[in-house]
Write a protein that holds these residues in place. Structure first.
Motif, PDB file in Angstrom:
ATOM      1  N   ILE A 225       6.022 -14.351   7.884  1.00 55.37           N
ATOM      2  CA  ILE A 225       5.517 -13.139   7.280  1.00 55.37           C
ATOM      3  C   ILE A 225       6.589 -12.109   7.865  1.00 55.37           C
ATOM      4  CG2 ILE A 225       3.977 -12.648   9.304  1.00 55.37           C
ATOM      5  CD1 ILE A 225       2.168 -10.972   7.586  1.00 55.37           C
ATOM      6  N   SER A 226       6.998 -11.153   6.927  1.00 51.68           N
ATOM      7  CA  SER A 226       7.879 -10.054   7.005  1.00 51.68           C
ATOM      8  C   SER A 226       7.249  -8.785   6.563  1.00 51.68           C
ATOM      9  CB  SER A 226       9.054 -10.393   6.467  1.00 51.68           C
ATOM     10  OG  SER A 226       9.095 -10.407   5.183  1.00 51.68           O
ATOM     11  N   VAL A 227       7.804  -7.592   7.005  1.00 48.91           N
ATOM     12  CA  VAL A 227       7.173  -6.293   6.783  1.00 48.91           C
ATOM     13  C   VAL A 227       8.314  -5.336   6.305  1.00 48.91           C
ATOM     14  CG1 VAL A 227       6.781  -5.423   8.979  1.00 48.91           C
ATOM     15  CG2 VAL A 227       5.524  -4.536   7.193  1.00 48.91           C
ATOM     16  N   THR A 228       7.966  -4.579   5.453  1.00 45.77           N
ATOM     17  CA  THR A 228       8.996  -3.450   4.878  1.00 45.77           C
ATOM     18  C   THR A 228       8.065  -2.167   4.868  1.00 45.77           C
ATOM     19  OG1 THR A 228       8.978  -3.795   2.726  1.00 45.77           O
ATOM     20  CG2 THR A 228      10.867  -4.895   3.846  1.00 45.77           C
ATOM     21  N   SER A 229       8.577  -1.288   5.690  1.00 45.29           N
ATOM     22  CA  SER A 229       7.866   0.145   5.334  1.00 45.29           C
ATOM     23  C   SER A 229       8.515   1.183   5.685  1.00 45.29           C
ATOM     24  CB  SER A 229       6.674  -0.058   6.830  1.00 45.29           C
ATOM     25  OG  SER A 229       5.743   0.974   6.826  1.00 45.29           O
ATOM     26  N   THR A 230       8.056   2.187   4.963  1.00 41.34           N
ATOM     27  CA  THR A 230       8.651   3.690   5.087  1.00 41.34           C
ATOM     28  C   THR A 230       7.438   4.568   5.894  1.00 41.34           C
ATOM     29  OG1 THR A 230      10.196   3.247   3.493  1.00 41.34           O
ATOM     30  CG2 THR A 230       9.902   5.587   4.127  1.00 41.34           C
ATOM     31  N   GLN A 231       7.792   5.176   6.709  1.00 40.57           N
ATOM     32  CA  GLN A 231       6.766   6.103   7.256  1.00 40.57           C
ATOM     33  C   GLN A 231       6.651   7.388   6.205  1.00 40.57           C
ATOM     34  OE1 GLN A 231       7.863   7.590  11.386  1.00 40.57           O
ATOM     35  NE2 GLN A 231       5.647   7.829  11.636  1.00 40.57           N
TER      36      GLN A 231
ATOM     37  N   SER B 267       3.686   0.685   3.314  1.00 39.02           N
ATOM     38  CA  SER B 267       4.051  -0.408   3.731  1.00 39.02           C
ATOM     39  C   SER B 267       3.937  -1.742   2.706  1.00 39.02           C
ATOM     40  CB  SER B 267       3.325  -0.896   4.973  1.00 39.02           C
ATOM     41  OG  SER B 267       3.450  -0.093   5.790  1.00 39.02           O
ATOM     42  N   CYS B 268       4.694  -2.836   2.918  1.00 35.64           N
ATOM     43  CA  CYS B 268       4.420  -3.980   2.080  1.00 35.64           C
ATOM     44  C   CYS B 268       4.654  -5.177   3.074  1.00 35.64           C
ATOM     45  CB  CYS B 268       5.566  -4.050   0.969  1.00 35.64           C
ATOM     46  SG  CYS B 268       5.537  -5.573  -0.062  1.00 35.64           S
ATOM     47  N   PHE B 269       3.528  -6.015   3.164  1.00 31.09           N
ATOM     48  CA  PHE B 269       3.616  -7.176   3.821  1.00 31.09           C
ATOM     49  C   PHE B 269       3.873  -8.240   2.869  1.00 31.09           C
ATOM     50  CE2 PHE B 269       1.527  -4.259   6.678  1.00 31.09           C
ATOM     51  CZ  PHE B 269       1.851  -4.507   7.811  1.00 31.09           C
ATOM     52  N   THR B 270       4.697  -9.201   3.376  1.00 37.09           N
ATOM     53  CA  THR B 270       5.053 -10.271   2.459  1.00 37.09           C
ATOM     54  C   THR B 270       4.832 -11.743   3.103  1.00 37.09           C
ATOM     55  OG1 THR B 270       6.777  -8.831   1.344  1.00 37.09           O
ATOM     56  CG2 THR B 270       7.076 -11.512   1.287  1.00 37.09           C
ATOM     57  N   ILE B 271       4.064 -12.584   2.677  1.00 32.69           N
ATOM     58  CA  ILE B 271       3.757 -13.982   3.161  1.00 32.69           C
ATOM     59  C   ILE B 271       4.809 -14.711   2.410  1.00 32.69           C
ATOM     60  CG2 ILE B 271       2.170 -15.772   3.738  1.00 32.69           C
ATOM     61  CD1 ILE B 271       0.236 -13.911   4.149  1.00 32.69           C
TER      62      ILE B 271
ATOM     63  N   ASP C 162       0.926  -1.334   0.075  1.00 30.52           N
ATOM     64  CA  ASP C 162      -0.045  -0.108   0.016  1.00 30.52           C
ATOM     65  C   ASP C 162       0.888   1.225  -0.174  1.00 30.52           C
ATOM     66  OD1 ASP C 162       0.780   1.007   2.687  1.00 30.52           O
ATOM     67  OD2 ASP C 162      -0.332  -0.956   3.432  1.00 30.52           O
ATOM     68  N   THR C 163       0.310   2.293  -0.173  1.00 32.16           N
ATOM     69  CA  THR C 163       0.765   3.767  -0.035  1.00 32.16           C
ATOM     70  C   THR C 163       0.285   4.492   0.839  1.00 32.16           C
ATOM     71  OG1 THR C 163      -0.649   4.528  -1.858  1.00 32.16           O
ATOM     72  CG2 THR C 163       1.160   3.725  -2.695  1.00 32.16           C
ATOM     73  N   GLY C 164       0.078   3.818   2.033  1.00 31.15           N
ATOM     74  CA  GLY C 164      -0.775   4.660   3.038  1.00 31.15           C
ATOM     75  C   GLY C 164       0.351   5.252   4.066  1.00 31.15           C
TER      76      GLY C 164
END
Length: 459
Positions: free
Chosen positions: A441-447, A451-455, A392-394
């Motif tokens: 599951i892992s996550v990468t995110s920039t405030q 965010s991108c959740f990867t399963i 997402d681009t949240g």
């Protein structure tokens, strides 16, 4: 009960005794036996050589001559105290030579003086001397030899010196081993003792003081110290999460109960009319409370040992497209561009539980993405894994919150989560579901960017 340091020191001392006493003693015994066998073999070879020489003399002269016999027997005095008797085949004595007698040394006055001064010792040594007799038969005669072996011959002196030096070396080795053993025992036991102190602090709830550890250069001990320090830090973080969890749960339970109680008390006291709107408000608050309890129960089941996965082979592309169709109107109403890019793959999963996990990820993306943003649900497979991503681009997640987002009841933005209805258990349910399927599951995110959740599910 001995300490670890005492066990190490005792072990080094026992090894030193084994290597410095037992092994050298065995080596001395074997060396002495081998040396004595060598002397016996050498002596027997000398006697046989003497018999062969006498036999050769007789073959040349065809008769025993005193001069030639003396030439052969003349080297005999170097063998020490010995009586050699030469007999013919009829046992007639031909010549007798006796060596090692005092009259052979009367040319050495100093040695005679020493013998006179130590006559008692010589008598004692002579009384302890051993006599060996040998009969050697050759072609033209035979030899009768009496060999007197004094107790202090040069070979015995050699053995005594060898034993003395080995024992001295053993003592030095034991002392050195004790010193080295003490040093090593202190060095090895120090990090273990430190780890014990840290674990005692952890058991008392003092988590912050176990962060310091020193490397000693030993992999296992350094790993032990680091793991204890990591355990302290982890428990410190868990304690903070627990405190926050209790605060959040208390707030989540208090709010609907307070609203419902206030409405019911006001209606009971006649202050408010029991209108359908007010009663519906009470029902909604009770439903909110029930949903919270259901989420906690679902999470407990997923993280417990009783979770049973009823996996069946499904078409991942069709499965994700079905979920996307259900969410597409919601994203459209929120003004968010939503796409599903699923590749055709087949995988064994529990469709009901896994749909709940994907629903939670898409619900979070919908909740935290502003109008005009974008959400992508996609899947693909590499050589070893099936990958499912929700991007997402949240608003994104801060670096401080990122390690804790999968903890139950943890919310990155408490005020916004309560407004939008988040209770902080959705991602915990997702993680438990994925791990129950053997994945991660892992996550990468920039405030501020998304965010991108990867399963990741192993094929």
């Amino acid at each position: 009960m001995k300490s670890l340091r005492g066990h190490f020191l005792l072990l080094y001392v026992l090894l030193a005794v084994l290597c410095g006493v037992v092994v050298p003693a065995l080596c001395v015994k074997l060396s002495v036996g081998a040396f004595r066998n060598y002397l016996i073999q050498r002596r027997n070879e000398d006697f046989e050589s003497l018999a062969n020489s006498l036999d050769a003399v007789y073959n040349e002269e065809h008769i025993w001559t005193r001069r030639r016999v003396m030439d052969v027997l003349r080297p005999a005095p170097q063998w020490g105290g010995m009586k050699i008797k030469l007999l013919d085949l009829n046992n007639n004595e031909i010549y007798t030579l006796q060596t090692g007698q005092p009259n052979e040394h009367r040319h050495n006055n100093r040695r005679n003086q020493q013998q006179n001064n130590n006559v008692n010792n010589i008598s004692q040594n002579n009384s302890q001397s051993q006599v060996e007799k040998f009969n050697i038969v050759f072609e033209h005669g035979k030899l009768e030899i009496e060999h007197k072996i004094p107790p202090m011959r040069f070979e015995d002196s050699f053995i005594n010196y060898l034993t003395r030096y080995i024992l001295a070396g053993a003592v030095i080795m034991i002392i050195t081993a004790c010193a080295v053993g003490y040093f090593v025992a202190v060095r090895l036991s120090k990090p273990v003792i430190k780890a014990i102190e840290h674990t005692k602090k952890i058991s008392r709830g003092d988590y912050e003081s176990v962060n310091d550890f020193q490397n000693v250069g030993i992999k296992e001990l350094d790993t032990l110290s680091k793991c204890v320090a990591d355990l302290g830090r982890s428990l410190a973080g868990q304690e903070k999460l627990r405190q926050r969890l209790m605060t959040d749960i208390a707030h989540e339970l208090r709010t609907p109960l307070t609203v419902t109680r206030t409405q019911i008390e006001a209606i009971a006291d006649g202050i408010l009319e029991p209108t359908p709107e007010r009663l519906n408000l009470c029902v909604n608050e009770m439903e909110r409370l029930g949903n919270l309890i259901e989420d906690v129960e679902a999470l407990s089941r997923l993280e417990g040992d009783n979770l049973k996965i009823r996996a069946e082979k499904i078409d991942v592309e069709k499965f994700l497209n079905t979920i996307a169709e259900a969410f597409e109107p919601l994203f459209k109403n929120a003004g968010i561009n939503f796409k599903c890019e699923a590749a055709k793959n087949f995988y064994d999963i529990d469709a009901d539980r896994f749909r709940h996990a994907i629903d939670n990820l898409l619900s979070n993306a919908l909740r935290y993405t502003d109008s005009g943003g974008q959400v992508i649900l996609k899947s693909y497979a590499d050589k070893n894994n099936l990958i499912i991503q929700v991007q997402d681009t949240g608003i994104g997640i801060s670096e401080q919150d990122l390690p804790n987002i999968f903890e139950r009841f943890y919310r990155t933005d408490t005020s916004r989560a309560r407004v939008t209805g988040g209770r902080g258990v959705g991602l915990s349910i997702v993680k438990a579901t994925v791990e129950a399927h053997g994945g991660k599951i892992s996550v990468t995110s920039t405030q501020g960017e998304g965010s991108c959740f990867t399963i990741t599910l192993p094929i």
